[in-house]
Design a protein around this motif. Sequence first.
Motif, PDB file in Angstrom:
ATOM      1  N   LEU A 415       0.435  27.699  54.021  1.00 16.10           N
ATOM      2  CA  LEU A 415      -0.037  28.922  54.666  1.00 16.10           C
ATOM      3  C   LEU A 415      -0.141  28.748  56.183  1.00 16.10           C
ATOM      4  CD1 LEU A 415      -2.878  29.942  52.177  1.00 16.10           C
ATOM      5  CD2 LEU A 415      -0.577  30.892  52.325  1.00 16.10           C
ATOM      6  N   LEU A 416      -0.670  27.597  56.602  1.00 11.06           N
ATOM      7  CA  LEU A 416      -0.814  27.363  58.036  1.00 11.06           C
ATOM      8  C   LEU A 416       0.540  27.235  58.725  1.00 11.06           C
ATOM      9  CD1 LEU A 416      -3.799  24.834  58.093  1.00 11.06           C
ATOM     10  CD2 LEU A 416      -3.813  27.243  58.758  1.00 11.06           C
ATOM     11  N   THR A 417       1.517  26.662  58.028  1.00 12.19           N
ATOM     12  CA  THR A 417       2.865  26.565  58.598  1.00 12.19           C
ATOM     13  C   THR A 417       3.436  27.957  58.845  1.00 12.19           C
ATOM     14  OG1 THR A 417       3.237  24.465  57.438  1.00 12.19           O
ATOM     15  CG2 THR A 417       5.180  25.616  58.253  1.00 12.19           C
ATOM     16  N   ALA A 418       3.250  28.838  57.867  1.00 17.86           N
ATOM     17  CA  ALA A 418       3.756  30.205  58.042  1.00 17.86           C
ATOM     18  C   ALA A 418       2.991  30.937  59.136  1.00 17.86           C
ATOM     19  CB  ALA A 418       3.651  30.964  56.719  1.00 17.86           C
ATOM     20  N   ALA A 447      -5.385  28.391  64.050  1.00 21.41           N
ATOM     21  CA  ALA A 447      -4.527  27.769  63.040  1.00 21.41           C
ATOM     22  C   ALA A 447      -4.511  26.257  63.211  1.00 21.41           C
ATOM     23  CB  ALA A 447      -3.118  28.340  63.128  1.00 21.41           C
ATOM     24  N   ASN A 448      -4.479  25.799  64.467  1.00 19.48           N
ATOM     25  CA  ASN A 448      -4.520  24.357  64.728  1.00 19.48           C
ATOM     26  C   ASN A 448      -5.862  23.758  64.312  1.00 19.48           C
ATOM     27  OD1 ASN A 448      -1.910  24.351  65.764  1.00 19.48           O
ATOM     28  ND2 ASN A 448      -2.601  24.718  67.876  1.00 19.48           N
ATOM     29  N   ARG A 449      -6.959  24.493  64.532  1.00 23.53           N
ATOM     30  CA  ARG A 449      -8.261  24.013  64.083  1.00 23.53           C
ATOM     31  C   ARG A 449      -8.312  23.911  62.560  1.00 23.53           C
ATOM     32  NH1 ARG A 449     -13.101  27.339  66.371  1.00 23.53           N
ATOM     33  NH2 ARG A 449     -14.186  25.770  65.114  1.00 23.53           N
ATOM     34  N   LEU A 754       8.603  15.134  57.968  1.00 26.10           N
ATOM     35  CA  LEU A 754       7.936  16.096  58.844  1.00 26.10           C
ATOM     36  C   LEU A 754       6.762  16.685  58.074  1.00 26.10           C
ATOM     37  CD1 LEU A 754       7.833  17.712  61.495  1.00 26.10           C
ATOM     38  CD2 LEU A 754       9.377  19.372  60.431  1.00 26.10           C
ATOM     39  N   ALA A 755       5.534  16.361  58.533  1.00 26.07           N
ATOM     40  CA  ALA A 755       4.338  16.815  57.828  1.00 26.07           C
ATOM     41  C   ALA A 755       4.016  18.258  58.183  1.00 26.07           C
ATOM     42  CB  ALA A 755       3.159  15.910  58.179  1.00 26.07           C
ATOM     43  N   LYS A 756       3.618  19.036  57.178  1.00 21.22           N
ATOM     44  CA  LYS A 756       3.143  20.396  57.398  1.00 21.22           C
ATOM     45  C   LYS A 756       1.649  20.344  57.718  1.00 21.22           C
ATOM     46  CE  LYS A 756       6.335  22.487  54.050  1.00 21.22           C
ATOM     47  NZ  LYS A 756       6.408  23.245  52.787  1.00 21.22           N
ATOM     48  N   PRO A 757       1.154  21.274  58.532  1.00 22.43           N
ATOM     49  CA  PRO A 757       1.883  22.345  59.225  1.00 22.43           C
ATOM     50  C   PRO A 757       2.575  21.826  60.478  1.00 22.43           C
ATOM     51  CG  PRO A 757      -0.449  22.476  59.743  1.00 22.43           C
ATOM     52  CD  PRO A 757      -0.311  21.355  58.760  1.00 22.43           C
TER      53      PRO A 757
END
Length: 772
Positions: A415-418, A447-449, A754-757
């Motif tokens: 969800l955070l990636t999107a 989103a980063n938090r 490559l780790a999400k997000p």
Amino acid sequence: MGMGVLAGVQGSSEIIAVLRGLATRSRLLLAGALAAGVAAAVASDPSVRVAASVVALTLGALVGLLWALVFLATRTERAAERSVALLVGQDATPCFTTDAQGQILYRNTAAQARFGGAAASLMSALQDHFASPASVLYRLQSRAQTAGATREDVVTRRGHSRLSVHRIAEGRFLWRLEEFVDRAVSGRGAEGLSLPMLIVNKSGVVLFTNEAMRRLLGGRPKRLDRVFSTPVLRSGEELEVAGVDGPVRAILAEISGAGERREIYLLPVSHRPAGEQILEDFEGLPVALLRFDGEGRLMAANRAARDVLDLASDARPMFHDIYEGLGRSVLDWVADVASERQLVGSEVLRARIGQADAFHQVTLRRYVDHGCPGVLAVVQDATAMKRLEAQFVQSQKMQAIGQLAGGIAHDFNNLLTAISGHCDLLLLRHSREDKDFADLVQINQNANRAAALVGQLLAFSRKQTLKPQRIDLQEVLSDMAHLLNRLVGEKVRLRLAHAPDLGMIRADKRQLEQVLMNLVVNARDAMPMGGTIRVETEALTLQDELRRNRAVVPVGDYAAIRVIDTGVGIPADRLEKIFEPFFTTKRAGEGTGLGLSTVYGIVKQSGGFIFVDSTPGEGSVFHLYFPIHHPTEDEATAPAAEPARKIVLKQGEGVVLLVEDEAPVRAFASRALRLRGYTVLEADCAEEALRLLEDRSLAIDVFVTDVVMPGMDGPSWVKLAREARPDVRVVFMSGYAEDCLSEEQARMPNSVFLAKPFSLNDLAITVQGQLH
């Protein structure tokens, strides 16, 4: 030598048996010789008379020879028996020789002294020694007849015996009976105990009775059913004993002995004042016993119970003052047993008195004393068992939370990636002067938090991706000094003390910095009125294992970090919970309770150990131990690594096959790559990707694939696709940690993780790095 004698006995006996058979049949020869003699006497023909005389003389000679051989064989047999007597005659162990019917042919001196010489058969000699001697002897003799020898251990009244048998000839057997006196019985001091007691085996055979029991019963019984009329005996119950002067009422107390033996003690209850006989009779019993009346008040306790509960001899507390109920009223439980609503009960209860945090397994049984019902409590210490149970439950809980955190993190990372990805796409279309730009930046920052919060969950569950390297703790702390000083504020002073020659450790530098920041911030919050935080390092060499808090620190060299504050401290009841996720002593809105759980997860994932000492009102000390990383021979001789090449983001060229089952993530990634100039082919599952690759004319430069998908996972389909396209490079994406790839899959050549997000730039730089 002994085996030679036995072999000689066996051989001579077999020869004697054969010769005796021939001698018995020699009567026919003798009769023939007499008939031939008569014929010779009456025959008129000289030739017939001569022939009859020859036959008579020949048959007579054969008969005489056979009886001579029998005489010689009998002498040999007697010599062999003398050899057996020489072999076992002075043996300290009772020995017998018997025939096939069990009749005793010989007994050595020890057997005569132990069993006498009156018994004609071995069964009659041993009938008072142990139970069912006939079946034991028959069983052993049958085995020896087949196998040559056998032995068996049998329980006796004096302890236990080992009965062995050897087949020394056809129909002849040598028996040895080794007796072992039970030291547990003789050393227990039960003979001088005024309390009647006996010991029985699992078959109900009485093995031992002390003097008090023999006086009560008028002798020593052979079986338990001769003592008690009740077939089922229950410890703590009152029953009737068949005494020599009539029935005696007594309370039975039973404990398990060695070797499936049962030790039974009798506590007489007749002709004594109520409430006094128990205390007097069971004072010296080795099991803790408490006697309560029907209301739950303590009436008597023996010495073992007083020691366990730290009770005074005249103390008469209520049951609920001694034990705390677990889920129900303990007085209701006592009342149920006393009124026979519940025949027997056993519970693990927490003791209110005595040793702190002690748990006892308490078994209650009803009894009647002078017409007044009460309960007898048998107490066993269950503290160690309860602690193990609590540790196991805690371990299961922490494991479940870790699995839950990993699963939530995977879905949340998608969800955070999107969210962050589409936010990046919107930011590309808005300048700083745009009124929506600030709102988009705020969305991106939150989103980063959220991604950082997920990272903390993954750190606790040890599912995050670490990039360990050899680092110098002194350099890390020196680089962080300025940042840490800004974090502690003006009221708190920060002091750093470095040890020389600390050595290198292997850890993720970024995660280690997070550990130190969390510990320093927690120390600052523990000192609202100000104080001093000391961060010290020390080189340690452990010569012996260090055991703390169920953890074992192995022997070796370690770099130790101590974070010391002079704050409010941590209460003892909270020390065991401070590393649990979401556990916090701060008020709502002041913290998530993930700081120390994150620290714990990072330290453990890095191969280190963390402990805490705290005194309320004085402060806390966090101890971190990281093993010193000694370079291997390959690392020591390897050339210095070249500095990482900085990738300048530019317009891309190439064909990318994007495989992602989450549609929002796939939409963002495809748009991001197309914006960078790549040709993107999309597939929502591994099977669809393999179908696209069936077209051999299709040229693919990079596979960008999710790791965990419904159906076939990422590494599996990439392995199949590379059979025909071995040079294609791969980018694996996942919301899980990198260790979700197995070691074999993680070693795929020309592949990165490559780790999400991830952001738009992260994706573009990773793909560009694989193409250049």
